[in-house]
Design a protein around this motif. Sequence first.
Motif, PDB file in Angstrom:
ATOM      1  N   ILE A 187      49.088  18.684  32.251  1.00  0.00           N
ATOM      2  CA  ILE A 187      49.936  17.241  31.953  1.00  0.00           C
ATOM      3  C   ILE A 187      50.849  16.923  33.197  1.00  0.00           C
ATOM      4  N   ASP A 188      51.622  17.798  33.519  1.00  0.00           N
ATOM      5  CA  ASP A 188      52.639  17.674  34.269  1.00  0.00           C
ATOM      6  C   ASP A 188      52.141  17.160  36.151  1.00  0.00           C
ATOM      7  N   GLU A 189      51.087  18.077  36.235  1.00  0.00           N
ATOM      8  CA  GLU A 189      50.369  17.979  37.540  1.00  0.00           C
ATOM      9  C   GLU A 189      49.665  16.518  37.527  1.00  0.00           C
ATOM     10  N   MET A 190      49.205  16.134  36.546  1.00  0.00           N
ATOM     11  CA  MET A 190      48.591  14.723  36.391  1.00  0.00           C
ATOM     12  C   MET A 190      49.509  13.707  36.377  1.00  0.00           C
ATOM     13  N   ALA A 191      50.740  13.952  35.782  1.00  0.00           N
ATOM     14  CA  ALA A 191      51.905  12.895  35.820  1.00  0.00           C
ATOM     15  C   ALA A 191      52.251  12.694  37.285  1.00  0.00           C
ATOM     16  N   ILE A 195      47.274  10.063  28.832  1.00  0.00           N
ATOM     17  CA  ILE A 195      48.227   9.416  27.859  1.00  0.00           C
ATOM     18  C   ILE A 195      49.700  10.128  27.988  1.00  0.00           C
ATOM     19  N   ARG A 196      49.489  11.297  27.795  1.00  0.00           N
ATOM     20  CA  ARG A 196      50.676  12.092  27.880  1.00  0.00           C
ATOM     21  C   ARG A 196      51.462  12.265  29.156  1.00  0.00           C
ATOM     22  N   ALA A 197      50.564  12.373  30.007  1.00  0.00           N
ATOM     23  CA  ALA A 197      51.060  12.305  31.478  1.00  0.00           C
ATOM     24  C   ALA A 197      51.570  11.266  31.713  1.00  0.00           C
ATOM     25  N   TYR A 198      51.000   9.926  31.415  1.00  0.00           N
ATOM     26  CA  TYR A 198      51.639   8.544  31.617  1.00  0.00           C
ATOM     27  C   TYR A 198      52.887   8.592  30.973  1.00  0.00           C
ATOM     28  N   ALA A 199      52.991   9.072  29.809  1.00  0.00           N
ATOM     29  CA  ALA A 199      54.409   9.012  29.103  1.00  0.00           C
ATOM     30  C   ALA A 199      55.483   9.807  29.937  1.00  0.00           C
ATOM     31  N   LYS A 200      55.241  10.968  30.451  1.00  0.00           N
ATOM     32  CA  LYS A 200      56.283  11.449  31.442  1.00  0.00           C
ATOM     33  C   LYS A 200      56.360  10.733  32.553  1.00  0.00           C
ATOM     34  N   LEU A 201      55.478   9.840  33.054  1.00  0.00           N
ATOM     35  CA  LEU A 201      55.747   8.820  34.535  1.00  0.00           C
ATOM     36  C   LEU A 201      56.662   8.006  33.827  1.00  0.00           C
ATOM     37  N   LYS A 202      56.339   7.249  32.661  1.00  0.00           N
ATOM     38  CA  LYS A 202      56.975   6.207  32.214  1.00  0.00           C
ATOM     39  C   LYS A 202      58.585   6.612  32.070  1.00  0.00           C
ATOM     40  N   ALA A 203      58.567   7.906  31.363  1.00  0.00           N
ATOM     41  CA  ALA A 203      60.029   8.241  30.798  1.00  0.00           C
ATOM     42  C   ALA A 203      60.957   8.147  32.229  1.00  0.00           C
ATOM     43  N   GLU A 204      60.422   8.584  33.133  1.00  0.00           N
ATOM     44  CA  GLU A 204      61.172   8.673  34.757  1.00  0.00           C
ATOM     45  C   GLU A 204      61.148   7.474  35.399  1.00  0.00           C
ATOM     46  N   HIS A 205      60.138   6.590  35.217  1.00  0.00           N
ATOM     47  CA  HIS A 205      60.098   5.377  36.011  1.00  0.00           C
ATOM     48  C   HIS A 205      59.712   4.172  34.930  1.00  0.00           C
ATOM     49  N   PRO A 206      60.673   3.590  34.325  1.00  0.00           N
ATOM     50  CA  PRO A 206      60.436   2.650  33.210  1.00  0.00           C
ATOM     51  C   PRO A 206      59.513   1.458  33.703  1.00  0.00           C
ATOM     52  N   HIS A 207      59.691   1.125  35.038  1.00  0.00           N
ATOM     53  CA  HIS A 207      58.731   0.168  35.612  1.00  0.00           C
ATOM     54  C   HIS A 207      57.455   0.395  36.315  1.00  0.00           C
ATOM     55  N   ALA A 208      56.924   1.812  35.845  1.00  0.00           N
ATOM     56  CA  ALA A 208      55.636   2.057  36.350  1.00  0.00           C
ATOM     57  C   ALA A 208      54.532   1.217  35.702  1.00  0.00           C
ATOM     58  N   PRO A 209      53.554   1.335  36.641  1.00  0.00           N
ATOM     59  CA  PRO A 209      52.246   0.323  36.188  1.00  0.00           C
ATOM     60  C   PRO A 209      51.726   0.604  34.624  1.00  0.00           C
TER      61      PRO A 209
END
Length: 382
Positions: free
Chosen positions: A334-338, A224-238
Amino acid sequence: MKIAFEAAPLIDANRSGIGNCEAGLTEALGRLYPEHHIYLQYHTTRRNKEKAERIRPFLRENVHEQGVRFSRIIYRAMITLLPLPYRFIYGKEADITHFFNYIVPPGVGTKTVVTVHDMVLHAFPETMRDRTRMMLSANLKRSIRRADLIITDSEFSKSEIIKYYPDTKDRLRVVYCGVDTERFHPIPNRTEIDSVLTKYDLAKQEYFLYLGTIEPRKNLERLIRAYAKLKAEHPHAPLLILGGGRGWNCDSIYQTVKDLKLEESVRFTGYLPGEDMNPLLNGACAFVFPSVYEGFGLPPLEAMAAGTPVLTSTAASLPEVVGECAVLTDPYQIDEMADALQTIWQDETLRARLRRDGRERAKQFSWDAAAQQLMHAYLSLM
């Protein structure tokens, strides 16, 4: 040969991975070896007719039920304090009795096989339910000592068992799990997929999918924390869809979603009906399974059979199962997972390769092959 199966995992109302393993082997053994007879042994009560209903699909000319009216809860409690022989309840007419869930009760009276799926008791005891940890702590060593043969799911788990119980080396056999390709397969008809996605408000939406129990060992807080990092950089992430029933000590997983204000993007479905899993896998842009410890890890293999790209972890048996047909990431980074989530989402060429290679990899793990390995192990005892 008469083979008895302790069938409690098989008929659990919310059948888990252990029950699915027993189900696959029961069906394949019964079909491939009509000359041998299998007896499905289970505790029941006069009022509980659901167990008989759940066991009925597995019955055939050489697969029989053997239900005994005796509370399983009372029996499990009794054998911890008083060694009531198993043969007093089920007799000893079988040549072999196989227990699929770690524990061999006292006094079986036949050749005895036990499946020990992993060593999470010793490797990650803090991730276990208190009741399960206490039960295994009290009984696992005795169960291993009582077994004539020990089955485990992977070479990784074999090495783990030998590490903690060195005297088991000559009694250990690896029988890989299989995947049910009739249940998990690509669905060519998009309408069939969309009809299920509509139930979960996922029609026309991209999503990552996790299937499994919501529990600490599955590493969902870091996901979930890795996903949060992805979402912060890409608001339209799945979206991130976490499908499965509540497990032990899972409140912090749900709280992490709230703390990160991801309630609109991370969804919990609860326990999923079996018939919904394959369409959900087919609709996902990727299946994510970042567990820190698995004796085998069947969900990634099921996703691969469905033609879904897989992201999983470098831990335990998971690389052994998926080979080079998945994206692997350090489950603690977490960064690697993101970064891995972003890669598998954005790289369509990679996803196409994983779909193709994953299906081929899954074909190597069939329940027929597992049943043949298991039957060879049984015959070695006789």
